[in-house]
Design a protein around this motif. Structure first.
Motif, PDB file in Angstrom:
ATOM      1  N   LEU A 199       6.098 -10.913   8.432  1.00  0.00           N
ATOM      2  CA  LEU A 199       4.763 -10.841   7.812  1.00  0.00           C
ATOM      3  C   LEU A 199       4.861 -11.224   6.332  1.00  0.00           C
ATOM      4  O   LEU A 199       5.878 -10.961   5.688  1.00  0.00           O
ATOM      5  CB  LEU A 199       4.182  -9.424   7.918  1.00  0.00           C
ATOM      6  N   THR A 206      -0.312 -10.085   3.836  1.00  0.00           N
ATOM      7  CA  THR A 206      -0.788  -9.589   5.134  1.00  0.00           C
ATOM      8  C   THR A 206      -0.502  -8.098   5.274  1.00  0.00           C
ATOM      9  O   THR A 206      -1.364  -7.321   5.705  1.00  0.00           O
ATOM     10  CB  THR A 206      -0.102 -10.360   6.270  1.00  0.00           C
ATOM     11  N   LEU A 207       0.720  -7.696   4.909  1.00  0.00           N
ATOM     12  CA  LEU A 207       1.073  -6.287   5.008  1.00  0.00           C
ATOM     13  C   LEU A 207       0.187  -5.444   4.083  1.00  0.00           C
ATOM     14  O   LEU A 207      -0.301  -4.368   4.457  1.00  0.00           O
ATOM     15  CB  LEU A 207       2.545  -6.086   4.649  1.00  0.00           C
ATOM     16  N   LYS A 263      -2.845  -6.133   2.961  1.00  0.00           N
ATOM     17  CA  LYS A 263      -4.205  -6.081   3.505  1.00  0.00           C
ATOM     18  C   LYS A 263      -4.282  -5.075   4.648  1.00  0.00           C
ATOM     19  O   LYS A 263      -5.272  -4.331   4.776  1.00  0.00           O
ATOM     20  CB  LYS A 263      -4.643  -7.468   3.978  1.00  0.00           C
ATOM     21  N   TYR A 264      -3.237  -5.034   5.490  1.00  0.00           N
ATOM     22  CA  TYR A 264      -3.220  -4.095   6.609  1.00  0.00           C
ATOM     23  C   TYR A 264      -3.205  -2.653   6.096  1.00  0.00           C
ATOM     24  O   TYR A 264      -3.954  -1.796   6.579  1.00  0.00           O
ATOM     25  CB  TYR A 264      -1.995  -4.365   7.483  1.00  0.00           C
ATOM     26  N   MET A 302      -6.558  -1.720   4.697  1.00  0.00           N
ATOM     27  CA  MET A 302      -7.516  -1.429   5.773  1.00  0.00           C
ATOM     28  C   MET A 302      -7.294  -0.013   6.291  1.00  0.00           C
ATOM     29  O   MET A 302      -8.238   0.730   6.554  1.00  0.00           O
ATOM     30  CB  MET A 302      -7.340  -2.462   6.898  1.00  0.00           C
ATOM     31  N   LYS A 303      -6.030   0.400   6.439  1.00  0.00           N
ATOM     32  CA  LYS A 303      -5.719   1.757   6.872  1.00  0.00           C
ATOM     33  C   LYS A 303      -6.236   2.788   5.866  1.00  0.00           C
ATOM     34  O   LYS A 303      -6.789   3.822   6.249  1.00  0.00           O
ATOM     35  CB  LYS A 303      -4.205   1.909   7.041  1.00  0.00           C
TER      36      LYS A 303
END
Length: 442
Positions: free
Chosen positions: A5, A9-10, A12-13, A16-17
């Motif tokens: 990744l 990306t990490l 953003k993830y 989101m969490k």
């Protein structure tokens, strides 16, 4: 490579969490303020305990509503939400509300404002005004519907009927109360018919009484031209308005008693006592004067009035004799002095002295004429020499001897550097002027 990744990306993830986790939507934290430095708008600092540190952000809107001053090392309870900042890969808490841990925010704000105003000198005893002993009109700043105004009216009417009470209807609790209290204090100070002010309200919680802890109210009391009595809350309640006022009263009744320290009955009793003292003093004075009059009436002077001027007659005779003797002595001395001066004047040979003075005068006249003639000759020689020198510089005389003078634009040409080929010049001769054109400059 498809199993790897990117950092973005990490991140953003994870963001989101953070955003979707219901436990992080509203977080209640306790921590100690660290790295706090007040900024003009938004505030950035840290919250820490013994085991961890979290960055904290407080937007300007929430910070203005805080109600107390944040300080380094202060332990506070905060409510906020957790946010992950993608570019930095860091998370922080966005604080929406905060209050000191262990004591209320209003209590902290009270102590902080009290310290600030104490250092500014608002509560110093030297600024306190004395209450007037007799008042004609009292201004009362309070709610028109509370028990405060009724108690004040009842007490003043009982103690001193005739004293006027002017009510300034005022909001004493809630939003805008502090501004209304300060405005009415300023309005009262613009009047000339008031002797003092009573500012007060009934009891309540610290929140109910908070308008009287606002800086704007304390400042208006401090700047008041009229003496101010503060009667806020019950006896155990204390506000900053109490510290700034000239006197504090525990109750509205006590405030009315302070405003009328002397009752009408006291004044009537005082007047009666003074009347009696004046009567007794006048009676004693009259008796004393009557005794003196009786004593003077039986005096020897009134039975033998010639005794009043016997001594003066003797004194006049004595002074007359002294004056006559003095005048005779002065006349004798003057006569002797006149005889002495006449003898000395006859002894002086006036004709010989006059001849000597005339000879000296003739010598001085001859000397003056000689010096004046020499001075005139010297001045005339210097004048003629200067005149010859001045005439030798006259350009018209130089031109008359056969010379010429060149000018350009009415300025004398002294060098070839002053002209160029083609210039028009004027030549002044003894019998006229010529206009010439420069053909060449060498």
């Amino acid at each position: 490579m498809s199993d790897y990744l990117s950092v973005s990306t990490l991140t953003k993830y994870l963001k989101m969490k953070f955003d979707r986790d219901p436990y992080l939507e509203r977080v209640y934290l306790t921590g100690q303020v660290s790295n706090f430095r007040r900024r003009p708008s938004h505030q950035y600092f840290s919250l820490k305990d013994e085991g961890a540190v979290i960055q904290a952000t407080m937007w300007a809107g929430a910070f203005k509503k805080l109600g107390f001053d944040l300080e380094e090392g202060m332990k506070i309870n905060v409510v906020g939400r957790i946010q992950l900042y993608e570019p930095g890969g860091s998370y922080s808490i966005i604080i929406e509300k905060a209050e000191p841990d262990g004591i209320g925010a209003l209590a902290v704000q009270f102590e902080q404002l009290k310290k600030k105003l104490t250092e500014a000198g608002y509560f110093e005893e030297r600024h306190k005004q004395a209450l007037p002993q007799f008042v004609k009109k009292i201004g009362v700043i309070t709610s028109p519907s509370g028990a405060v105004i009724r108690d004040i009216i009842t007490t003043v009417s009982r103690r001193f009927p005739g004293v006027e009470i002017l009510l300034f209807p005022t909001k004493v609790q809630g939003d805008g109360a502090a501004q209304e209290i300060a405005a009415n204090i300023a309005t009262a100070n613009q009047r000339d018919d008031l002797d003092l002010l009573i500012v007060g309200r009934g009891g309540g919680s610290i929140e109910d009484l908070w308008a009287f802890n606002e800086e704007i109210v304390v400042q208006s009391i401090f700047e008041s031209r009229l003496p101010v009595i503060s009667s806020v809350g019950h006896e155990t309640d204390t506000t900053l308005a109490d510290y700034a006022s000239d006197r504090r009263a525990a109750t509205p009744t006590a405030a009315a008693e302070l405003a009328t320290p002397v009752t009408k009955a006291d004044i009537i009793s005082w007047i009666a006592e003074r009347q009696n003292r004046i009567y007794q003093a006048s009676l004693r004075r009259l008796q004393l004067q009557e005794e003196r009059l009786a004593k003077l009436t039986n005096s020897v002077i009134f039975r033998q009035p010639e005794r009043l001027y016997d001594g003066h007659v003797q004194k006049i005779d004595h002074l007359t004799q002294r004056l006559t003797s003095l005048m005779e002595t002065r006349f004798s001395q003057a006569k002797q002095k006149e005889a002495l001066l006449s003898h000395r004047l006859l002894a002086v040979d006036l004709s010989s002295k006059l001849d000597r003075y005339q000879e000296r005068l003739q010598v001085q006249e001859r000397l003056l004429k000689s010096n004046t003639a020499n001075l005139y000759d010297n001045k005339l020689a210097r004048f003629e020499k200067a005149q010859d020198a001045l005439l030798s510089l006259d350009t018209s005389r130089i031109i008359a001897r056969g010379y010429a003078m060149l000018t350009k634009n009415q300025k004398v040409i002294a060098s070839t550097m002053d002209v160029q080929k083609g210039d028009l010049l004027e030549v002044e001769l003894k019998d006229g002027r010529l206009e010439v054109e420069v053909k060449d400059v060498r």
